[in-house]
Design a protein around this motif. Structure first.
Motif, PDB file in Angstrom:
ATOM      1  N   ILE A 770       0.825  -1.216   0.000  1.00 28.11           N
ATOM      2  CA  ILE A 770       0.000   0.000   0.000  1.00 28.11           C
ATOM      3  C   ILE A 770       0.860   1.268   0.000  1.00 28.11           C
ATOM      4  O   ILE A 770       0.691   2.141  -0.883  1.00 28.11           O
ATOM      5  CB  ILE A 770      -0.982  -0.005   1.183  1.00 28.11           C
ATOM      6  CG1 ILE A 770      -2.009  -1.138   1.010  1.00 28.11           C
ATOM      7  CG2 ILE A 770      -1.702   1.333   1.298  1.00 28.11           C
ATOM      8  CD1 ILE A 770      -2.882  -1.371   2.229  1.00 28.11           C
ATOM      9  N   PRO A 771       1.792   1.453   0.953  1.00 27.89           N
ATOM     10  CA  PRO A 771       2.592   2.693   0.912  1.00 27.89           C
ATOM     11  C   PRO A 771       3.478   2.775  -0.330  1.00 27.89           C
ATOM     12  O   PRO A 771       3.711   3.882  -0.846  1.00 27.89           O
ATOM     13  CB  PRO A 771       3.430   2.612   2.197  1.00 27.89           C
ATOM     14  CG  PRO A 771       3.453   1.168   2.564  1.00 27.89           C
ATOM     15  CD  PRO A 771       2.137   0.620   2.120  1.00 27.89           C
ATOM     16  N   ALA A 772       3.948   1.613  -0.819  1.00 29.08           N
ATOM     17  CA  ALA A 772       4.777   1.636  -2.029  1.00 29.08           C
ATOM     18  C   ALA A 772       3.955   2.106  -3.225  1.00 29.08           C
ATOM     19  O   ALA A 772       4.430   2.890  -4.066  1.00 29.08           O
ATOM     20  CB  ALA A 772       5.360   0.255  -2.288  1.00 29.08           C
ATOM     21  N   LEU A 773       2.708   1.649  -3.342  1.00 29.76           N
ATOM     22  CA  LEU A 773       1.830   2.092  -4.427  1.00 29.76           C
ATOM     23  C   LEU A 773       1.579   3.596  -4.349  1.00 29.76           C
ATOM     24  O   LEU A 773       1.583   4.297  -5.387  1.00 29.76           O
ATOM     25  CB  LEU A 773       0.493   1.336  -4.355  1.00 29.76           C
ATOM     26  CG  LEU A 773       0.497  -0.113  -4.827  1.00 29.76           C
ATOM     27  CD1 LEU A 773      -0.806  -0.802  -4.437  1.00 29.76           C
ATOM     28  CD2 LEU A 773       0.701  -0.191  -6.338  1.00 29.76           C
ATOM     29  N   LEU A 774       1.358   4.096  -3.149  1.00 27.52           N
ATOM     30  CA  LEU A 774       1.085   5.521  -2.997  1.00 27.52           C
ATOM     31  C   LEU A 774       2.306   6.361  -3.351  1.00 27.52           C
ATOM     32  O   LEU A 774       2.183   7.448  -3.959  1.00 27.52           O
ATOM     33  CB  LEU A 774       0.621   5.809  -1.570  1.00 27.52           C
ATOM     34  CG  LEU A 774      -0.743   5.214  -1.193  1.00 27.52           C
ATOM     35  CD1 LEU A 774      -1.072   5.488   0.265  1.00 27.52           C
ATOM     36  CD2 LEU A 774      -1.841   5.774  -2.097  1.00 27.52           C
ATOM     37  N   GLU A 775       3.472   5.884  -2.969  1.00 32.82           N
ATOM     38  CA  GLU A 775       4.683   6.619  -3.312  1.00 32.82           C
ATOM     39  C   GLU A 775       4.923   6.607  -4.826  1.00 32.82           C
ATOM     40  O   GLU A 775       5.316   7.624  -5.426  1.00 32.82           O
ATOM     41  CB  GLU A 775       5.881   6.033  -2.573  1.00 32.82           C
ATOM     42  CG  GLU A 775       5.842   6.315  -1.076  1.00 32.82           C
ATOM     43  CD  GLU A 775       7.007   5.676  -0.337  1.00 32.82           C
ATOM     44  OE1 GLU A 775       7.805   4.972  -0.989  1.00 32.82           O
ATOM     45  OE2 GLU A 775       7.116   5.873   0.877  1.00 32.82           O
ATOM     46  N   LEU A 776       4.657   5.454  -5.442  1.00 30.42           N
ATOM     47  CA  LEU A 776       4.822   5.380  -6.894  1.00 30.42           C
ATOM     48  C   LEU A 776       3.797   6.266  -7.602  1.00 30.42           C
ATOM     49  O   LEU A 776       4.106   6.924  -8.613  1.00 30.42           O
ATOM     50  CB  LEU A 776       4.691   3.930  -7.365  1.00 30.42           C
ATOM     51  CG  LEU A 776       4.921   3.680  -8.861  1.00 30.42           C
ATOM     52  CD1 LEU A 776       6.330   4.139  -9.287  1.00 30.42           C
ATOM     53  CD2 LEU A 776       4.739   2.189  -9.190  1.00 30.42           C
ATOM     54  N   ALA A 777       2.580   6.315  -7.028  1.00 22.03           N
ATOM     55  CA  ALA A 777       1.562   7.193  -7.611  1.00 22.03           C
ATOM     56  C   ALA A 777       1.999   8.648  -7.532  1.00 22.03           C
ATOM     57  O   ALA A 777       1.797   9.436  -8.481  1.00 22.03           O
ATOM     58  CB  ALA A 777       0.238   7.001  -6.869  1.00 22.03           C
ATOM     59  N   ALA A 778       2.602   9.024  -6.415  1.00 16.61           N
ATOM     60  CA  ALA A 778       3.083  10.405  -6.276  1.00 16.61           C
ATOM     61  C   ALA A 778       4.168  10.707  -7.310  1.00 16.61           C
ATOM     62  O   ALA A 778       4.210  11.802  -7.894  1.00 16.61           O
ATOM     63  CB  ALA A 778       3.621  10.613  -4.855  1.00 16.61           C
ATOM     64  N   VAL A 779       5.063   9.732  -7.544  1.00  9.76           N
ATOM     65  CA  VAL A 779       6.118   9.911  -8.550  1.00  9.76           C
ATOM     66  C   VAL A 779       5.498  10.085  -9.933  1.00  9.76           C
ATOM     67  O   VAL A 779       5.900  10.972 -10.716  1.00  9.76           O
ATOM     68  CB  VAL A 779       7.084   8.715  -8.534  1.00  9.76           C
ATOM     69  CG1 VAL A 779       8.031   8.775  -9.724  1.00  9.76           C
ATOM     70  CG2 VAL A 779       7.866   8.689  -7.238  1.00  9.76           C
ATOM     71  N   ARG A 780       4.505   9.232 -10.267  1.00 11.38           N
ATOM     72  CA  ARG A 780       3.871   9.329 -11.597  1.00 11.38           C
ATOM     73  C   ARG A 780       3.173  10.675 -11.754  1.00 11.38           C
ATOM     74  O   ARG A 780       3.188  11.276 -12.836  1.00 11.38           O
ATOM     75  CB  ARG A 780       2.871   8.179 -11.784  1.00 11.38           C
ATOM     76  CG  ARG A 780       3.483   6.799 -11.790  1.00 11.38           C
ATOM     77  CD  ARG A 780       4.568   6.659 -12.817  1.00 11.38           C
ATOM     78  NE  ARG A 780       5.127   5.310 -12.869  1.00 11.38           N
ATOM     79  CZ  ARG A 780       6.359   5.041 -13.208  1.00 11.38           C
ATOM     80  NH1 ARG A 780       7.192   6.035 -13.517  1.00 11.38           N
ATOM     81  NH2 ARG A 780       6.790   3.794 -13.242  1.00 11.38           N
ATOM     82  N   HIS A 781       2.536  11.117 -10.683  1.00 14.82           N
ATOM     83  CA  HIS A 781       1.858  12.411 -10.780  1.00 14.82           C
ATOM     84  C   HIS A 781       2.855  13.539 -10.982  1.00 14.82           C
ATOM     85  O   HIS A 781       2.649  14.434 -11.824  1.00 14.82           O
ATOM     86  CB  HIS A 781       1.052  12.656  -9.500  1.00 14.82           C
ATOM     87  CG  HIS A 781       0.272  13.937  -9.537  1.00 14.82           C
ATOM     88  ND1 HIS A 781       0.811  15.168  -9.186  1.00 14.82           N
ATOM     89  CD2 HIS A 781      -1.016  14.182  -9.906  1.00 14.82           C
ATOM     90  CE1 HIS A 781      -0.107  16.100  -9.328  1.00 14.82           C
ATOM     91  NE2 HIS A 781      -1.229  15.541  -9.765  1.00 14.82           N
ATOM     92  N   ILE A 822      -1.968  16.758  -3.305  1.00 12.03           N
ATOM     93  CA  ILE A 822      -1.157  15.556  -3.450  1.00 12.03           C
ATOM     94  C   ILE A 822       0.248  15.812  -2.917  1.00 12.03           C
ATOM     95  O   ILE A 822       0.909  16.764  -3.327  1.00 12.03           O
ATOM     96  CB  ILE A 822      -1.055  15.139  -4.935  1.00 12.03           C
ATOM     97  CG1 ILE A 822      -2.454  14.801  -5.469  1.00 12.03           C
ATOM     98  CG2 ILE A 822      -0.106  13.961  -5.099  1.00 12.03           C
ATOM     99  CD1 ILE A 822      -2.487  14.565  -6.955  1.00 12.03           C
ATOM    100  N   PRO A 823       0.734  14.965  -1.972  1.00 16.32           N
ATOM    101  CA  PRO A 823       2.089  15.165  -1.456  1.00 16.32           C
ATOM    102  C   PRO A 823       3.117  14.663  -2.449  1.00 16.32           C
ATOM    103  O   PRO A 823       2.830  13.853  -3.322  1.00 16.32           O
ATOM    104  CB  PRO A 823       2.102  14.319  -0.180  1.00 16.32           C
ATOM    105  CG  PRO A 823       1.131  13.213  -0.476  1.00 16.32           C
ATOM    106  CD  PRO A 823       0.063  13.823  -1.337  1.00 16.32           C
ATOM    107  N   SER A 824       4.316  15.151  -2.308  1.00 22.59           N
ATOM    108  CA  SER A 824       5.395  14.675  -3.178  1.00 22.59           C
ATOM    109  C   SER A 824       5.857  13.311  -2.735  1.00 22.59           C
ATOM    110  O   SER A 824       5.607  12.885  -1.609  1.00 22.59           O
ATOM    111  CB  SER A 824       6.570  15.653  -3.121  1.00 22.59           C
ATOM    112  OG  SER A 824       7.069  15.734  -1.794  1.00 22.59           O
TER     113      SER A 824
END
Length: 831
Positions: A770-781, A822-824
């Protein structure tokens, strides 16, 4: 205190009765006397009413029959002379008539007779014949007569006298206002608000009990409330006095109900305890409810616990035990569960009741299946009080093992007694391992290991099979502290043995140090028989090691299955260790709610000083609360164990790790880092390098990134990645890659993070994903791909909903609902 007014009336709410008697007194003065019957249940103030009449009519003659009538009848008292047994009833009637005429010759003659129910048959006949003549005399005879419908003789006495009476008075119970007046009269102070109503409830409106209770309350330090227990005093003596005036069967039922009140018996159980038909008991309970003694009939319940508690302690021990046994027999024959039957047995003492031991043991097992740890301990303690000597050691061990969860001091006492007996009788020392565990958790690991070696040596000579069980279970004790584990492993390696037990334990130690991959470690573990090596079926005490290795290897399904089977001997005879491991598996699966359900009975409630739950279980309970977003509660639980903790055991390391997670969740990165590095120091002292145990390096690295200290973060992340690749499981490598990606120079490394997510998708849990997906989502954004970011967040949300991860669900909701917030990458919780 105000001095009571001696001129104040001695009775309350008796104006109507006194007015009617005063009217008949006037009529008697005029020559129209008669018999007045004061009829009522015992304790309702008939004697007090006569006392008040005696105060108002000082010349009245008082006759008390409480101590029994003279040998030739109560008429002797009325005549004031001895009469002969040869005298006929007719002569006695004429003699009494003449005596009353003589006594009233100078004016009104009032005779007050108390205890009329004690009239002998001859006196009753004479009084029945004289009563009609009183209507033409200046004589008023006031007779107080108990109502006892269960005694035919007294029923007959009522039937003979009441038709002849000029008035029949039945005093009622006291109202709240009357009790307030009685309180002020007895104490000289105003009755506290609400107390009179409580007194009315406890005394069933009975004046005798109300006065007695007030007297006892005044002697207490806190006399503004009714306690459930009272010392021996006026109230208990008054209860005893009333019981002496009730029917034997009625008294027996009240005593049975008092004994069984704590389990709210059914009418059928109560009937069995009284050895009477259920219909009779039902009818009697209905009458008692109508009288205000019971508050309900099905089940029968006293209006206040003080009533039953007082009646119970007035009874004898043998009678109490007889009642409990009869009730238990009825409950068992009616198909009640072991727990329900055991509720009737818990106060028994003595081997004469040993046949009920099996019921109490079954009840304890039933409680454990429902997570009722404290109740299970009580049932085992009750079994210990009645078991035969041959079964005592086994119950002591069961009780001691269970008390490891709640009261280590009591556990040690019971286990020491059991071990002493087992060594004396030269039988298998089943108390040894749990006792050594208890000693180690209480700052005595050296003494525990010395005791283990001593008992193992003496057992090996006479019982090789029992000695093998001890050897197979010793790891659970040795592993509690770093010092004992180092010495234990060094001794095993120095022996250079390849037997199955040694191989299993050293393979586990190899996993600590990451000497092989996870796959190789499981392959080397002696889980299957190997005749060529002398390996048999894996000793059950070593199943805990296999479960642990399965969890570290990422096979959470197997670890969950192995650890959920409640069998003490599967985990070195320490079932508490099984629950700790099982809870850890559930936490890694993200099943936080189940952890709370299963651990709650063991940890009890906050602030309960009566139990001492294992540190690791409290930490895991806090971890589950943290996973559900309940951070304040998690902190309270962690704080609750600090004072009593033994920092030498591995359990304290678990506490520190969860404290680190809590600080990370709150954004206190500096304190979180301190906790994670402390974990590293502690596990390193045991020789544990494997990140599958506690990934303290990656946890600290991600907090360092938050503080902008990327160099140290990369150093820790790289060290963990190296070990993770040696262990070679998707979960450990994926987490380490996530830390490396966060600590990359210049910002998050999208490629490493994407690899981490891919590996974590293969892991048997969404907790790290879950946290890895959110961090990757932030990178993609951040890189201009908002559509892919949304997809990843929905994937994370799906997993978070599955495990109820409230913290992540709230964050994802904000992200999906307001893209401007959205956080970085790298600013998400460590997880």
């Amino acid at each position: 205190m105000q001095k009571p007014d001696s001129a104040a009336p001695l009775v309350f709410e008796r104006d109507q009765e006194l007015t009617r008697i005063a009217a008949w007194t006037e009529r008697a003065t005029a020559g129209s006397g008669g018999l007045v019957v004061i009829s009522g249940r015992p304790g309702f103030g008939k004697t007090q009413l006569l006392d008040e009449l005696a105060r108002r009519v000082p010349d009245a003659r008082r006759v008390d029959l409480w101590d029994g009538a003279p040998p030739l009848g109560a008429i002797t008292e009325l005549l004031g002379i001895e009469v002969s047994a040869q005298d006929s009833d007719a002569r006695l009637v004429e003699t009494l008539h003449a005596k009353l005429i003589q006594d009233s010759s100078a004016g009104l003659h009032v005779v007050l007779v108390d205890g009329g129910e004690h009239l002998d048959e001859r006196s009753a006949r004479v009084l029945t014949a004289v009563a009609p003549r009183l209507r033409r005399m200046r004589v008023l005879l006031v007779l107080a007569l108990d109502e006892r419908p269960w005694e035919p003789a007294i029923l007959d006495l009522h039937a003979r006298l009441e038709p002849l009476a000029v008035a029949i008075l039945r005093p009622s119970g006291l109202s709240v206002a009357a009790i307030e007046g009685l309180y002020e009269r007895r104490t000289g102070t105003t009755c506290p608000p609400g107390l009179a109503a409580d007194i009315q409830q406890v005394t069933a409106d009975i004046p005798l009990l109300a006065g007695a209770l007030i007297t006892d309350l005044v002697a207490l330090r806190d006399h503004d409330r009714i306690p459930e227990y009272l010392p021996e005093g006026c109230y208990s003596r008054s209860i005893s006095r009333l019981l002496g005036r009730y029917s034997p069967h009625g008294v027996a039922m009240l005593r049975a109900l008092a004994v069984l009140a704590d389990v709210a018996p059914t009418i059928e159980v109560l009937a069995a305890a009284c050895d009477e038909p259920a219909g009779v008991i039902q009818h009697r309970c209905e009458l008692l409810a109508a009288s205000g003694i019971l508050t309900s009939v099905t089940p029968p319940v006293f209006r206040h616990p003080l009533i039953g508690n007082t009646i119970r302690w007035l009874g004898g021990r043998e009678d109490t035990d007889r009642i409990r046994i009869a009730a238990a027999e009825q409950a068992r024959s009616a198909g009640y569960s072991a727990r329900q039957v055991a509720a009737y047995l818990r106060d028994l003492v003595g081997v004469q009741y040993a046949r009920w031991t099996v019921v109490l043991l079954d009840a304890a097992e039933e409680c454990l299946r429902h997570g009722l740890i404290i109740d299970a301990v009580r049932h085992l303690a009750a079994a210990l009080r009645i078991t035969a000597p041959t079964g005592r050691d086994d119950i002591l061990v069961r009780l001691g093992q269970l008390e490891l969860w709640t009261n280590p001091a009591a556990a040690r006492a019971h286990l020491e007694e059991a071990l002493h007996s087992q060594r004396t009788r030269e039988v298998a020392p089943t108390a040894l391992i749990p006792l050594a565990w208890t000693m180690s958790t209480r700052w005595q690991s050296g003494a525990a290991m010395a005791l283990l070696d001593e008992v193992l040596a003496e057992t090996a000579e006479r019982n090789p099979l029992a000695a093998k069980s001890i050897r197979a279970a010793s790891w659970a004790v040795a592993g509690l502290t770093s010092a004992s584990w180092r010495d234990y492993v060094a001794a095993l390696r120095g022996a250079e043995s390849t037997d199955q037990i040694t191989t299993a334990i050293l393979t586990w130690d190899d996993a600590f140090r990451v000497r092989h991959t996870a796959f190789e470690t499981l392959a080397r573990f002696p889980a299957e028989p190997d005749p060529a090596r002398g390996w048999e079926v894996l000793p059950q005490q070593l199943i805990g090691l296999l479960a642990h290795l399965s969890m570290w290897s990422g096979d959470l399904a197997l670890a969950r299955r192995l650890s959920e089977q409640r069998k003490d001997h599967h985990f070195g005879t320490i079932d508490v260790y099984r629950l700790i491991l099982h809870s850890e598996v559930l936490l890694r699966c993200g099943d936080y709610r189940r952890v709370l359900r299963e651990v709650a009975p063991t940890v009890g409630t906050l602030g309960d000083e009566s139990i001492r739950p294992p540190l690791a279980l409290v930490a895991q309970y806090a971890h589950a609360l943290l996973g559900l977003g309940r951070l304040t509660e998690a902190e309270q639980w962690l704080d609750s164990v600090t004072e009593h903790a033994n920092p030498e055991t591995w359990e304290w390391t678990v506490v520190i790790h969860v404290k680190g997670l809590l600080c990370a969740a709150r954004g206190d990165s500096r304190q979180a880092i301190a906790h994670f590095l402390d974990c590293g120091r502690r596990v390193g002292a045991v020789g544990i390098r494997n990140p599958a145990h506690i990934p303290w390096r990656s946890s600290a690295a991600m907090e360092l990134v938050r503080l902008g200290e990327r160099a140290q973060a990369r150093e820790l992340a790289a060290a963990e990645l190296e070990l993770a690749e040696q262990w070679d499981t998707p979960g450990t490598i994926g987490r380490a890659l996530r830390a490396m990606a966060s600590a990359a120079p210049g910002g998050v490394d999208a490629e490493l993070l994407d690899r981490a997510v891919g590996l974590l998708r293969r892991y048997d849990s969404p907790v790290e994903l879950i946290p890895a997906l959110l961090e990757l989502a932030a990178v993609r954004h951040d890189s201009g791909d908002p559509e892919r970011a949304v997809e990843l967040r929905w994937e994370a949300r799906s997993h978070a909903e599955t495990i109820g991860a409230t913290r992540y669900l709230e964050l994802i909701g904000d992200l999906l609902g307001a893209t401007a917030r959205i956080p970085s990458a790298g600013s998400l919780p460590t997880g």
